[in-house]
Design a protein around this motif. Structure first.
Motif, mmCIF file in Angstrom:
data_model
loop_
_atom_site.group_PDB
_atom_site.id
_atom_site.type_symbol
_atom_site.label_atom_id
_atom_site.label_comp_id
_atom_site.label_asym_id
_atom_site.label_seq_id
_atom_site.Cartn_x
_atom_site.Cartn_y
_atom_site.Cartn_z
ATOM 1 N N ASN A 184 1.120 -0.698 -0.177
ATOM 2 C CA ASN A 184 -0.228 -0.109 -0.089
ATOM 3 C C ASN A 184 0.888 0.545 0.403
ATOM 4 O O ASN A 184 1.870 1.011 0.364
ATOM 5 N N GLY A 185 0.579 1.499 -0.835
ATOM 6 C CA GLY A 185 1.036 3.681 -0.258
ATOM 7 C C GLY A 185 0.663 4.971 -1.205
ATOM 8 O O GLY A 185 -0.925 4.787 -1.601
ATOM 9 N N THR A 186 0.752 5.994 -1.541
ATOM 10 C CA THR A 186 0.140 6.728 -1.575
ATOM 11 C C THR A 186 0.845 7.433 -2.421
ATOM 12 O O THR A 186 1.386 7.262 -3.253
ATOM 13 N N ILE A 187 0.252 8.391 -3.267
ATOM 14 C CA ILE A 187 -0.100 8.662 -4.442
ATOM 15 C C ILE A 187 0.976 9.707 -4.926
ATOM 16 O O ILE A 187 0.895 10.731 -3.647
ATOM 17 N N PHE A 188 2.262 10.283 -4.906
ATOM 18 C CA PHE A 188 3.090 11.546 -4.623
ATOM 19 C C PHE A 188 2.934 11.969 -6.408
ATOM 20 O O PHE A 188 3.200 13.355 -6.669
ATOM 21 N N LYS A 189 2.748 11.696 -7.773
ATOM 22 C CA LYS A 189 2.984 12.161 -8.853
ATOM 23 C C LYS A 189 1.887 11.338 -9.780
ATOM 24 O O LYS A 189 2.172 10.127 -9.355
ATOM 25 N N ILE A 190 1.131 11.957 -10.566
ATOM 26 C CA ILE A 190 0.144 11.243 -11.776
ATOM 27 C C ILE A 190 0.741 11.647 -12.994
ATOM 28 O O ILE A 190 1.208 13.249 -13.311
ATOM 29 N N MET A 191 1.431 10.680 -13.597
ATOM 30 C CA MET A 191 1.675 10.686 -15.295
ATOM 31 C C MET A 191 0.774 10.095 -15.697
ATOM 32 O O MET A 191 -0.085 9.963 -15.989
ATOM 33 N N ASP A 192 1.437 10.970 -17.093
ATOM 34 C CA ASP A 192 0.269 9.819 -18.242
ATOM 35 C C ASP A 192 0.002 8.276 -18.687
ATOM 36 O O ASP A 192 -1.417 7.948 -18.349
ATOM 37 N N PRO A 242 9.168 2.479 3.993
ATOM 38 C CA PRO A 242 11.134 1.693 3.768
ATOM 39 C C PRO A 242 10.871 0.772 3.438
ATOM 40 O O PRO A 242 12.090 -0.238 3.282
ATOM 41 N N GLU A 243 10.220 -0.012 4.872
ATOM 42 C CA GLU A 243 9.969 -1.417 4.982
ATOM 43 C C GLU A 243 9.408 -2.218 4.113
ATOM 44 O O GLU A 243 10.625 -3.055 3.542
ATOM 45 N N ASP A 244 8.311 -1.512 3.018
ATOM 46 C CA ASP A 244 8.010 -2.094 2.063
ATOM 47 C C ASP A 244 9.348 -2.264 0.548
ATOM 48 O O ASP A 244 9.068 -2.686 -0.133
ATOM 49 N N ALA A 245 9.578 -1.025 0.661
ATOM 50 C CA ALA A 245 10.869 -0.598 -0.457
ATOM 51 C C ALA A 245 11.602 -2.162 -0.159
ATOM 52 O O ALA A 245 12.258 -2.288 -0.900
ATOM 53 N N LYS A 246 11.822 -1.978 0.831
ATOM 54 C CA LYS A 246 13.001 -3.538 1.165
ATOM 55 C C LYS A 246 12.870 -4.590 0.800
ATOM 56 O O LYS A 246 13.034 -5.612 0.315
ATOM 57 N N GLU A 247 11.834 -4.731 1.502
ATOM 58 C CA GLU A 247 10.702 -5.827 0.730
ATOM 59 C C GLU A 247 10.565 -6.311 -0.930
ATOM 60 O O GLU A 247 10.926 -7.534 -0.945
ATOM 61 N N ILE A 248 10.326 -5.500 -0.964
ATOM 62 C CA ILE A 248 9.921 -5.553 -2.773
ATOM 63 C C ILE A 248 11.602 -5.416 -3.820
ATOM 64 O O ILE A 248 11.344 -5.344 -4.768
ATOM 65 N N GLY A 249 12.242 -5.126 -2.804
ATOM 66 C CA GLY A 249 13.405 -4.845 -3.905
ATOM 67 C C GLY A 249 13.856 -3.533 -4.314
ATOM 68 O O GLY A 249 14.153 -3.168 -5.142
ATOM 69 N N ALA A 250 12.791 -2.712 -3.624
ATOM 70 C CA ALA A 250 12.688 -0.969 -4.390
ATOM 71 C C ALA A 250 14.064 0.185 -3.869
ATOM 72 O O ALA A 250 14.349 -0.516 -3.008
ATOM 73 N N ALA A 251 14.609 0.845 -5.194
ATOM 74 C CA ALA A 251 15.958 1.564 -4.745
ATOM 75 C C ALA A 251 15.578 2.595 -3.252
ATOM 76 O O ALA A 251 16.735 3.140 -2.200
ATOM 77 N N SER A 252 14.544 2.563 -3.699
ATOM 78 C CA SER A 252 14.089 4.762 -2.499
ATOM 79 C C SER A 252 12.292 4.016 -2.154
ATOM 80 O O SER A 252 11.893 3.015 -2.619
ATOM 81 N N ASN A 253 12.054 4.718 -1.398
ATOM 82 C CA ASN A 253 10.589 4.387 -1.292
ATOM 83 C C ASN A 253 9.983 5.248 -1.941
ATOM 84 O O ASN A 253 8.360 5.197 -1.506
#
Length: 76
Positions: free
Chosen positions: A34-42, A51-62
């Motif tokens: 789960n997360g919140t929309i930070f920016k909307i693009m096309d 940060p915990e979810d980022a680590k779990e899915i292997g994302a470089a940042s949050n």
């Protein structure tokens, strides 16, 4: 030389209804996040996740990018 007029891209009702700070849910690498929309693009949104979810899915940042086709809205 011909000049082409920029044309407005057709925005779906789903995309038009999105807003900054809206809660969404998506699955990446078999993990529900789960997360919140930070920016909307096309074609996608930038989502702020924990940060915990980022680590779990292997994302470089949050912050991560999700296609409009790949997330669900969390009804508040």
């Amino acid at each position: 030389m011909m000049a082409f007029q920029p044309h407005e891209k057709e925005v779906s009702e789903f995309v038009a209804a999105r807003y900054i700070g809206e809660w969404i849910s998506f699955t990446r690498n078999g993990v529900d996040v789960n997360g919140t929309i930070f920016k909307i693009m096309d074609n996608s949104v930038i989502v702020e996740i924990s940060p915990e979810d980022a680590k779990e899915i292997g994302a470089a940042s949050n912050m991560t990018v999700i296609s409009h086709k790949k997330y669900r809205i969390i009804e508040e």
